[in-house]
Design a protein around this motif. Structure first.
Motif, PDB file in Angstrom:
ATOM      1  N   LEU A   8       6.656  -1.579 -20.699  1.00  0.00           N
ATOM      2  CA  LEU A   8       7.968  -1.887 -21.253  1.00  0.00           C
ATOM      3  C   LEU A   8       8.073  -1.317 -22.664  1.00  0.00           C
ATOM      4  CD1 LEU A   8      10.632  -3.624 -21.097  1.00  0.00           C
ATOM      5  CD2 LEU A   8       9.263  -5.531 -21.964  1.00  0.00           C
ATOM      6  N   LYS A   9       9.116  -0.517 -22.907  1.00  0.00           N
ATOM      7  CA  LYS A   9       9.328   0.010 -24.262  1.00  0.00           C
ATOM      8  C   LYS A   9      10.467  -0.762 -24.912  1.00  0.00           C
ATOM      9  CE  LYS A   9      10.009   2.101 -28.017  1.00  0.00           C
ATOM     10  NZ  LYS A   9      11.059   2.967 -28.388  1.00  0.00           N
ATOM     11  N   LEU A  10      10.125  -1.448 -26.003  1.00  0.00           N
ATOM     12  CA  LEU A  10      11.146  -2.169 -26.764  1.00  0.00           C
ATOM     13  C   LEU A  10      11.344  -1.448 -28.090  1.00  0.00           C
ATOM     14  CD1 LEU A  10       9.802  -5.826 -26.380  1.00  0.00           C
ATOM     15  CD2 LEU A  10      11.712  -4.810 -25.139  1.00  0.00           C
ATOM     16  N   SER A  11      12.590  -1.176 -28.443  1.00  0.00           N
ATOM     17  CA  SER A  11      12.809  -0.556 -29.756  1.00  0.00           C
ATOM     18  C   SER A  11      12.697  -1.652 -30.810  1.00  0.00           C
ATOM     19  CB  SER A  11      14.195   0.075 -29.813  1.00  0.00           C
ATOM     20  OG  SER A  11      15.157  -0.940 -29.844  1.00  0.00           O
ATOM     21  N   GLY A  12      12.424  -1.252 -32.029  1.00  0.00           N
ATOM     22  CA  GLY A  12      12.367  -2.231 -33.103  1.00  0.00           C
ATOM     23  C   GLY A  12      13.711  -2.925 -33.262  1.00  0.00           C
ATOM     24  N   LYS A 157      12.584   1.363 -20.159  1.00  0.00           N
ATOM     25  CA  LYS A 157      13.053   1.511 -21.538  1.00  0.00           C
ATOM     26  C   LYS A 157      14.274   0.619 -21.770  1.00  0.00           C
ATOM     27  CE  LYS A 157      14.965   4.816 -24.792  1.00  0.00           C
ATOM     28  NZ  LYS A 157      14.463   4.405 -26.090  1.00  0.00           N
ATOM     29  N   ALA A 158      14.085  -0.349 -22.649  1.00  0.00           N
ATOM     30  CA  ALA A 158      15.145  -1.314 -22.927  1.00  0.00           C
ATOM     31  C   ALA A 158      16.152  -0.736 -23.920  1.00  0.00           C
ATOM     32  CB  ALA A 158      14.519  -2.575 -23.512  1.00  0.00           C
ATOM     33  N   THR A 159      17.446  -0.948 -23.626  1.00  0.00           N
ATOM     34  CA  THR A 159      18.494  -0.526 -24.569  1.00  0.00           C
ATOM     35  C   THR A 159      19.551  -1.629 -24.688  1.00  0.00           C
ATOM     36  OG1 THR A 159      19.824   0.501 -22.847  1.00  0.00           O
ATOM     37  CG2 THR A 159      18.292   1.946 -23.987  1.00  0.00           C
ATOM     38  N   ARG A 160      20.600  -1.305 -25.467  1.00  0.00           N
ATOM     39  CA  ARG A 160      21.689  -2.288 -25.668  1.00  0.00           C
ATOM     40  C   ARG A 160      22.794  -2.105 -24.645  1.00  0.00           C
ATOM     41  NH1 ARG A 160      22.664  -0.990 -31.871  1.00  0.00           N
ATOM     42  NH2 ARG A 160      23.673   0.802 -30.922  1.00  0.00           N
ATOM     43  N   VAL A 161      22.752  -0.977 -23.919  1.00  0.00           N
ATOM     44  CA  VAL A 161      23.814  -0.687 -22.957  1.00  0.00           C
ATOM     45  C   VAL A 161      23.237  -0.634 -21.545  1.00  0.00           C
ATOM     46  CG1 VAL A 161      25.327   0.478 -24.608  1.00  0.00           C
ATOM     47  CG2 VAL A 161      23.556   1.779 -23.417  1.00  0.00           C
ATOM     48  N   PRO A 208       8.048   7.842 -13.409  1.00  0.00           N
ATOM     49  CA  PRO A 208       9.409   7.330 -13.220  1.00  0.00           C
ATOM     50  C   PRO A 208       9.805   6.413 -14.382  1.00  0.00           C
ATOM     51  CG  PRO A 208       7.954   6.545 -11.458  1.00  0.00           C
ATOM     52  CD  PRO A 208       7.087   7.198 -12.486  1.00  0.00           C
ATOM     53  N   MET A 209      11.084   6.443 -14.700  1.00  0.00           N
ATOM     54  CA  MET A 209      11.545   5.599 -15.813  1.00  0.00           C
ATOM     55  C   MET A 209      12.862   4.914 -15.434  1.00  0.00           C
ATOM     56  SD  MET A 209      12.172   6.576 -19.776  1.00  0.00           S
ATOM     57  CE  MET A 209      13.508   7.709 -19.651  1.00  0.00           C
ATOM     58  N   VAL A 210      13.041   3.704 -15.912  1.00  0.00           N
ATOM     59  CA  VAL A 210      14.324   3.017 -15.751  1.00  0.00           C
ATOM     60  C   VAL A 210      14.823   2.633 -17.140  1.00  0.00           C
ATOM     61  CG1 VAL A 210      15.574   1.082 -14.701  1.00  0.00           C
ATOM     62  CG2 VAL A 210      13.614   2.069 -13.503  1.00  0.00           C
ATOM     63  N   VAL A 211      16.044   3.051 -17.460  1.00  0.00           N
ATOM     64  CA  VAL A 211      16.669   2.674 -18.731  1.00  0.00           C
ATOM     65  C   VAL A 211      17.639   1.543 -18.409  1.00  0.00           C
ATOM     66  CG1 VAL A 211      18.052   3.487 -20.680  1.00  0.00           C
ATOM     67  CG2 VAL A 211      16.501   5.069 -19.522  1.00  0.00           C
ATOM     68  N   PHE A 212      17.482   0.414 -19.080  1.00  0.00           N
ATOM     69  CA  PHE A 212      18.273  -0.763 -18.694  1.00  0.00           C
ATOM     70  C   PHE A 212      18.715  -1.562 -19.913  1.00  0.00           C
ATOM     71  CE2 PHE A 212      15.433  -4.338 -19.600  1.00  0.00           C
ATOM     72  CZ  PHE A 212      14.274  -3.656 -19.909  1.00  0.00           C
ATOM     73  N   ASN A 213      19.656  -2.483 -19.678  1.00  0.00           N
ATOM     74  CA  ASN A 213      20.173  -3.339 -20.747  1.00  0.00           C
ATOM     75  C   ASN A 213      19.290  -4.583 -20.890  1.00  0.00           C
ATOM     76  OD1 ASN A 213      21.609  -4.945 -22.484  1.00  0.00           O
ATOM     77  ND2 ASN A 213      23.580  -4.621 -21.476  1.00  0.00           N
ATOM     78  N   LEU A 214      18.681  -4.701 -22.055  1.00  0.00           N
ATOM     79  CA  LEU A 214      17.772  -5.829 -22.320  1.00  0.00           C
ATOM     80  C   LEU A 214      18.537  -7.138 -22.496  1.00  0.00           C
ATOM     81  CD1 LEU A 214      14.784  -6.660 -23.056  1.00  0.00           C
ATOM     82  CD2 LEU A 214      15.378  -6.178 -25.422  1.00  0.00           C
ATOM     83  N   HIS A 215      19.833  -7.030 -22.865  1.00  0.00           N
ATOM     84  CA  HIS A 215      20.590  -8.245 -23.190  1.00  0.00           C
ATOM     85  C   HIS A 215      21.197  -8.945 -21.983  1.00  0.00           C
ATOM     86  CE1 HIS A 215      19.698  -7.138 -27.184  1.00  0.00           C
ATOM     87  NE2 HIS A 215      20.361  -6.002 -27.088  1.00  0.00           N
ATOM     88  N   GLU A 216      21.007  -8.366 -20.795  1.00  0.00           N
ATOM     89  CA  GLU A 216      21.452  -9.054 -19.577  1.00  0.00           C
ATOM     90  C   GLU A 216      20.261  -9.804 -19.006  1.00  0.00           C
ATOM     91  OE1 GLU A 216      23.133  -6.306 -16.793  1.00  0.00           O
ATOM     92  OE2 GLU A 216      24.824  -5.907 -18.127  1.00  0.00           O
TER      93      GLU A 216
END
Ligand code: UDP
Length: 234
Positions: A8-12, A157-161, A208-216
């Motif tokens: 899991l990649k979390l941005s600062g 990879k966690a994002t805001r969107v 393989p990578m999944v980019v997803f919304n961490l806030h859901e």
């Protein structure tokens, strides 16, 4: 379960919440709960954490600081985030280890690949701190590298969107969402997903990578169960 071992990649920035800077204890607890839920499923979890909430090397170097020195500061900042996340997880009785790429005996183990894998097998979450230990790299590249080193099934990879769009969805209402992408499209179209080093490393080694919304709530859990969440990159 679709994935047994994840990185899991979390941005600062994810840790800062609305504060934009530093660490929000509230956000940290929410993230820890999300991770705990997935850990309960028996999924082995490695985490790479960034430092954008505290310090970014590139930003300081554009203001005149030596790039290598400022990057080392960025790497040290990831260690603060790693300790904060470790604390939040251990408050929830989730066993963790922090492994740093820069030797810091008093606060963490040194990164040793085989030891990290052993921790994962014992169901300890391993938080990888200090990037890869070298300047001119990012924590996205670290995430791709560590994912391959520990034999993770996927990089999350966690994002805001929701995932990857053709342009910034927070600025453009007509931004197009991608359910699936090939790594080469990211490079060709210059999509802002990860830096090109991280993208080409992942592409070359078929990670393989999944980019997803961490806030859901529940997204990580849905992904490991194989549900269609976010953008899948292969
Ligand atoms: N960094 C580095 N080498 C690495 C990883 C990170 O020099 O292997 C430095 C770099 O200055 C970077 C900072 O640490 O700006 C924080 O990482 P990043 O910007 O990737 O964090 P995020 O954007 O994920 O919060």
């Amino acid at each position: 379960m679709k994935y047994q071992r994840i990185l899991l990649k979390l941005s600062g920035e994810a840790l800062a919440g609305d504060k934009k800077y530093g660490i929000s204890t509230e956000v940290l607890q929410t993230i820890a709960t999300e991770i705990q839920e997935v850990h309960k499923l028996g999924v082995q979890i490695g985490i790479v954490i960034g430092a954008g909430n505290i310090f970014r090397g590139v930003a300081a170097s554009t203001e005149g600081m030596d790039r290598a020195s400022s990057d080392y500061m960025g790497m040290l900042a990831t260690c603060m985030n790693a300790l904060a996340l470790q604390d939040a997880l251990e408050k929830k009785s989730v066993e963790t280890r922090v492994q740093s790429a820069i030797k810091m005996d008093q606060i963490s183990e040194l990164y040793i690949r085989r030891k990290a894998i052993r921790h994962l097998e014992k169901n300890r979450i391993v938080i990888f701190a200090a990037g890869i230990g070298s300047p001119y790299f990012t924590t996205d590249t670290t995430a791709a590298l560590r994912a391959m080193e520990i034999g993770a099934d996927v990089l999350l990879k966690a994002t805001r969107v929701k995932g990857v769009y053709d342009k910034d969805p927070e600025k453009h209402a007509d931004a197009k969402f991608y359910e699936h992408l090939d790594y080469i499209n990211i490079l060709n179209q210059g999509l802002k997903v990860m830096d090109s080093t991280a993208v080409s490393l992942s592409m070359d080694h078929k990670l393989p990578m999944v980019v997803f919304n961490l806030h859901e709530t529940g997204n990580i859990s849905k992904i490991v169960h194989g549900e269609k969440v976010g953008t899948h990159i292969s």
